[in-house]
Enzyme design. Structure first.
Site, short mmCIF file in Angstrom:
data_model
loop_
_atom_site.label_atom_id
_atom_site.label_comp_id
_atom_site.label_asym_id
_atom_site.label_seq_id
_atom_site.Cartn_x
_atom_site.Cartn_y
_atom_site.Cartn_z
N ASN A 9 0.87 -1.19 0.00
CA ASN A 9 0.00 0.00 0.00
C ASN A 9 0.91 1.23 0.00
O ASN A 9 1.51 1.55 1.01
CB ASN A 9 -0.88 -0.04 1.26
CG ASN A 9 -1.73 1.21 1.40
OD1 ASN A 9 -1.86 2.01 0.46
ND2 ASN A 9 -2.31 1.40 2.58
N TRP A 10 0.95 1.90 -1.14
CA TRP A 10 1.88 3.04 -1.25
C TRP A 10 1.32 4.32 -0.66
O TRP A 10 2.00 5.33 -0.61
CB TRP A 10 2.26 3.24 -2.73
CG TRP A 10 3.11 2.14 -3.29
CD1 TRP A 10 3.53 1.02 -2.64
CD2 TRP A 10 3.66 2.05 -4.61
NE1 TRP A 10 4.30 0.24 -3.47
CE2 TRP A 10 4.38 0.85 -4.68
CE3 TRP A 10 3.59 2.87 -5.74
CZ2 TRP A 10 5.06 0.45 -5.85
CZ3 TRP A 10 4.25 2.47 -6.91
CH2 TRP A 10 4.98 1.28 -6.95
N LYS A 11 0.04 4.29 -0.27
CA LYS A 11 -0.59 5.46 0.36
C LYS A 11 -0.39 6.71 -0.52
O LYS A 11 -0.32 6.59 -1.74
CB LYS A 11 -0.05 5.65 1.77
CG LYS A 11 -0.09 4.36 2.59
CD LYS A 11 0.17 4.56 4.05
CE LYS A 11 0.20 3.22 4.74
NZ LYS A 11 0.28 3.32 6.18
N HIS A 94 -9.19 0.74 5.05
CA HIS A 94 -7.90 0.97 5.71
C HIS A 94 -8.09 1.88 6.93
O HIS A 94 -8.91 2.80 6.90
CB HIS A 94 -6.90 1.59 4.72
CG HIS A 94 -5.51 1.59 5.25
ND1 HIS A 94 -5.06 2.55 6.12
CD2 HIS A 94 -4.50 0.71 5.08
CE1 HIS A 94 -3.80 2.27 6.45
NE2 HIS A 94 -3.44 1.17 5.85
N GLU A 96 -6.51 4.31 7.99
CA GLU A 96 -6.37 5.76 7.74
C GLU A 96 -7.64 6.31 7.12
O GLU A 96 -8.02 7.46 7.38
CB GLU A 96 -5.14 5.99 6.85
CG GLU A 96 -3.86 5.78 7.64
CD GLU A 96 -2.69 5.25 6.82
OE1 GLU A 96 -2.73 5.34 5.58
OE2 GLU A 96 -1.74 4.75 7.44
N GLU A 166 -5.21 -5.56 10.58
CA GLU A 166 -4.19 -4.54 10.80
C GLU A 166 -4.45 -3.83 12.13
O GLU A 166 -5.23 -2.87 12.19
CB GLU A 166 -4.23 -3.51 9.67
CG GLU A 166 -3.97 -4.09 8.31
CD GLU A 166 -3.39 -3.05 7.35
OE1 GLU A 166 -2.28 -3.27 6.87
OE2 GLU A 166 -4.04 -2.03 7.12
N GLY A 172 2.53 1.79 10.86
CA GLY A 172 3.43 2.93 10.70
C GLY A 172 4.12 3.34 11.99
O GLY A 172 4.71 4.40 12.09
N SER A 212 3.66 -2.64 10.33
CA SER A 212 5.12 -2.59 10.51
C SER A 212 5.82 -3.90 10.14
O SER A 212 6.79 -4.30 10.79
CB SER A 212 5.48 -2.17 11.94
OG SER A 212 4.98 -0.87 12.20
N GLY A 233 2.93 -1.35 4.30
CA GLY A 233 2.94 0.09 4.03
C GLY A 233 4.34 0.58 3.75
O GLY A 233 4.88 0.42 2.65
N GLY A 234 4.97 1.15 4.77
CA GLY A 234 6.28 1.79 4.61
C GLY A 234 7.31 0.95 3.87
O GLY A 234 8.01 1.46 2.97
#
Ligand code: PEP
Length: 250
Positions: A9-11, A94, A96, A166, A172, A212, A233-234
């Site tokens: 997920n590149w957000k 998600h 966010e 999640e 994150g 993470s 994610g990251g």
């Protein structure tokens, strides 16, 4: 046999040229793996990303979608628009989206129903917040999220559902659920899907872990029997890290 999936997920990261560069690097470095590999760039870069990955086995997916067919919903994107450019999978729910854009279980039920109606696969995200876990309410919260958003679906829809557990406190933050915590929750999720539907449905649904995941911890998390891959994610923004995570599931 369930499908293993590693999805990035590149957000809200990467311009068009940066997206092209990362896709090319990933395609060049992609290891052999039984896992499906997916990446979710931002909307404006999706069409070009799909074209670029035409000959790669990397699937380009979307980060979000509206529940309506079309209409006066400024700034939104419909299922048909995604399908039209070759997208077959969308991330929904998600944390966010839930936290910053007010998406709740009722709205997400509509989004998932729309994705099912249109034949899109959903990667449905859910998970408890830190205060829920500290209060020992994490199973209750997760059960409620799944019940409200998904358990109204017919059995036939479940072929198009991927679950992504999640825990919000692990997204994150650098803090990961331990492999045992992930396994415990994934087994619980499979049990409540089995109770709501059938054991066959529960055994077939892929349940990803997200929060993470890094090259250093991926193999241990993925080794757990009810963990069928990860939503990353990251670490999906660096080709070498993402490739190392894909290797960890092979
Ligand atoms: C995510 O955003 O879905 C996620 C798991 O992020 P991170 O890997 O950065 O915790």
């Amino acid at each position: 046999m369930r499908t293993n999936i590693v999805a990035g997920n590149w957000k809200m990261n990467k311009t068009a040229s940066e997206t092209d560069a990362l896709l090319d690097e990933l395609a060049a470095k992609l290891p052999d793996s039984s896992a499906e590999v997916m990446v979710a760039p931002v909307f404006v870069n999706l069409a070009e990303a799909v074209r670029r990955m035409d000959t790669s086995r990397i699937e380009v997916i979307a980060q979000n979608m509206h529940f309506a067919d079309s209409g006066a919903f400024t700034g939104e994107v419909s299922a048909d628009m995604l399908l039209d450019i070759g997208i077959g999978t969308v991330i929904l729910g998600h944390s966010e989206r839930r936290a910053y854009f007010g998406e709740d279980d009722q709205l997400l039920a509509k989004k998932v129903a729309q994705a099912v109606k249109k034949g899109l696969r959903s990667i449905f995200c859910f998970g408890e917040e830190l205060q829920d876990r500290k209060a020992g309410k994490h199973f209750e919260v997760v059960a409620s999220q799944l019940k409200k958003a998904l358990f109204g679906l017919p059995v036939s829809a479940w072929g198009k559902i991927v679950l992504a557990y999640e825990p919000v406190w692990a997204i994150g933050t650098g803090e990961t659920a331990s492999p045992e915590q992930a396994q415990e929750m994934h087994a619980f999720i499979r049990k409540i899907v089995s109770d709501a539907y059938t054991d066959a449905v529960a055994q077939k649904v892929s349940i990803l872990y997200g929060g993470s995941v890094k090259p250093e911890n991926a193999a241990e998390i993925f080794s757990k029997p009810d963990v069928d891959g990860g939503l990353i994610g990251g670490a999906s923004l660096k080709a070498d890290d993402f490739v190392a995570i894909i290797r960890a599931i092979s």
